[in-house]
Design a protein around this motif. Structure first.
Motif, PDB file in Angstrom:
ATOM      1  N   VAL A   1      12.230   3.646  -5.366  1.00  0.00           N
ATOM      2  CA  VAL A   1      10.978   2.934  -5.088  1.00  0.00           C
ATOM      3  C   VAL A   1      11.086   1.465  -5.492  1.00  0.00           C
ATOM      4  CG1 VAL A   1       8.510   2.837  -5.554  1.00  0.00           C
ATOM      5  CG2 VAL A   1       9.648   5.046  -5.348  1.00  0.00           C
ATOM      6  N   LYS A   2      11.511   1.223  -6.697  1.00  0.00           N
ATOM      7  CA  LYS A   2      11.586  -0.142  -7.195  1.00  0.00           C
ATOM      8  C   LYS A   2      12.718  -0.917  -6.537  1.00  0.00           C
ATOM      9  CE  LYS A   2      10.428  -2.933 -10.740  1.00  0.00           C
ATOM     10  NZ  LYS A   2       9.185  -3.235 -11.301  1.00  0.00           N
TER      11      LYS A   2
ATOM     12  N   MET B   1       0.819  -1.199   0.000  1.00  0.00           N
ATOM     13  CA  MET B   1       0.000   0.000   0.000  1.00  0.00           C
ATOM     14  C   MET B   1       0.858   1.255   0.000  1.00  0.00           C
ATOM     15  SD  MET B   1      -3.097   0.861  -0.127  1.00  0.00           S
ATOM     16  CE  MET B   1      -4.322   1.996   0.344  1.00  0.00           C
TER      17      MET B   1
ATOM     18  N   ARG C   1       3.823   1.613  -1.233  1.00  0.00           N
ATOM     19  CA  ARG C   1       4.467   1.771  -2.543  1.00  0.00           C
ATOM     20  C   ARG C   1       3.512   2.440  -3.528  1.00  0.00           C
ATOM     21  NH1 ARG C   1       7.510  -3.120  -5.274  1.00  0.00           N
ATOM     22  NH2 ARG C   1       9.372  -2.124  -4.479  1.00  0.00           N
ATOM     23  N   GLN C   2       2.249   2.068  -3.495  1.00  0.00           N
ATOM     24  CA  GLN C   2       1.270   2.684  -4.390  1.00  0.00           C
ATOM     25  C   GLN C   2       1.113   4.171  -4.096  1.00  0.00           C
ATOM     26  OE1 GLN C   2      -2.186   0.306  -3.797  1.00  0.00           O
ATOM     27  NE2 GLN C   2      -1.665  -1.119  -5.433  1.00  0.00           N
ATOM     28  N   THR C   3       1.146   4.533  -2.832  1.00  0.00           N
ATOM     29  CA  THR C   3       1.033   5.934  -2.442  1.00  0.00           C
ATOM     30  C   THR C   3       2.219   6.728  -2.962  1.00  0.00           C
ATOM     31  OG1 THR C   3      -0.136   5.242  -0.451  1.00  0.00           O
ATOM     32  CG2 THR C   3       0.719   7.482  -0.487  1.00  0.00           C
TER      33      THR C   3
ATOM     34  N   VAL D   1       4.087   6.004  -5.548  1.00  0.00           N
ATOM     35  CA  VAL D   1       3.982   6.092  -7.008  1.00  0.00           C
ATOM     36  C   VAL D   1       2.963   7.147  -7.407  1.00  0.00           C
ATOM     37  CG1 VAL D   1       3.282   4.828  -9.084  1.00  0.00           C
ATOM     38  CG2 VAL D   1       4.753   3.726  -7.382  1.00  0.00           C
ATOM     39  N   VAL D   2       1.842   7.197  -6.738  1.00  0.00           N
ATOM     40  CA  VAL D   2       0.821   8.209  -7.045  1.00  0.00           C
ATOM     41  C   VAL D   2       1.369   9.603  -6.778  1.00  0.00           C
ATOM     42  CG1 VAL D   2      -1.416   9.128  -6.309  1.00  0.00           C
ATOM     43  CG2 VAL D   2      -1.138   6.681  -6.706  1.00  0.00           C
TER      44      VAL D   2
ATOM     45  N   TYR E   1      12.363   6.750  -9.638  1.00  0.00           N
ATOM     46  CA  TYR E   1      11.479   5.624  -9.314  1.00  0.00           C
ATOM     47  C   TYR E   1      12.264   4.317  -9.284  1.00  0.00           C
ATOM     48  CZ  TYR E   1       8.092   1.904  -9.928  1.00  0.00           C
ATOM     49  OH  TYR E   1       7.378   0.742  -9.787  1.00  0.00           O
TER      50      TYR E   1
END
Length: 55
Positions: free
Chosen positions: A52-53, A1, A3-5, A7-8, A48
């Motif tokens: 992140v990745k 969850m 990670r999605q935040t 990315v957004v 990213y």
């Protein structure tokens, strides 16, 4: 969850930065605007992939 935040948020900041640069700096310069937009997207993609990745 989380990670999605992230990315957004990255996508939202990238879009805001591209629109801001387009309007404020490169309004009447098509090729410069295109190159700046490509550069901004590449920088965000690198961030990213690195932060992140990679985690």
């Amino acid at each position: 969850m989380a990670r999605q935040t992230v990315v957004v948020l990255l996508v939202a900041v990238m879009v805001a930065l591209i629109v801001g640069v387009d309007i404020l700096v490169f309004r009447h310069h098509f090729w410069a605007r295109l190159l700046a937009n490509i550069g901004i997207v590449l920088i965000f993609a690198a961030c990213y992939l690195r932060f992140v990745k990679g985690t």
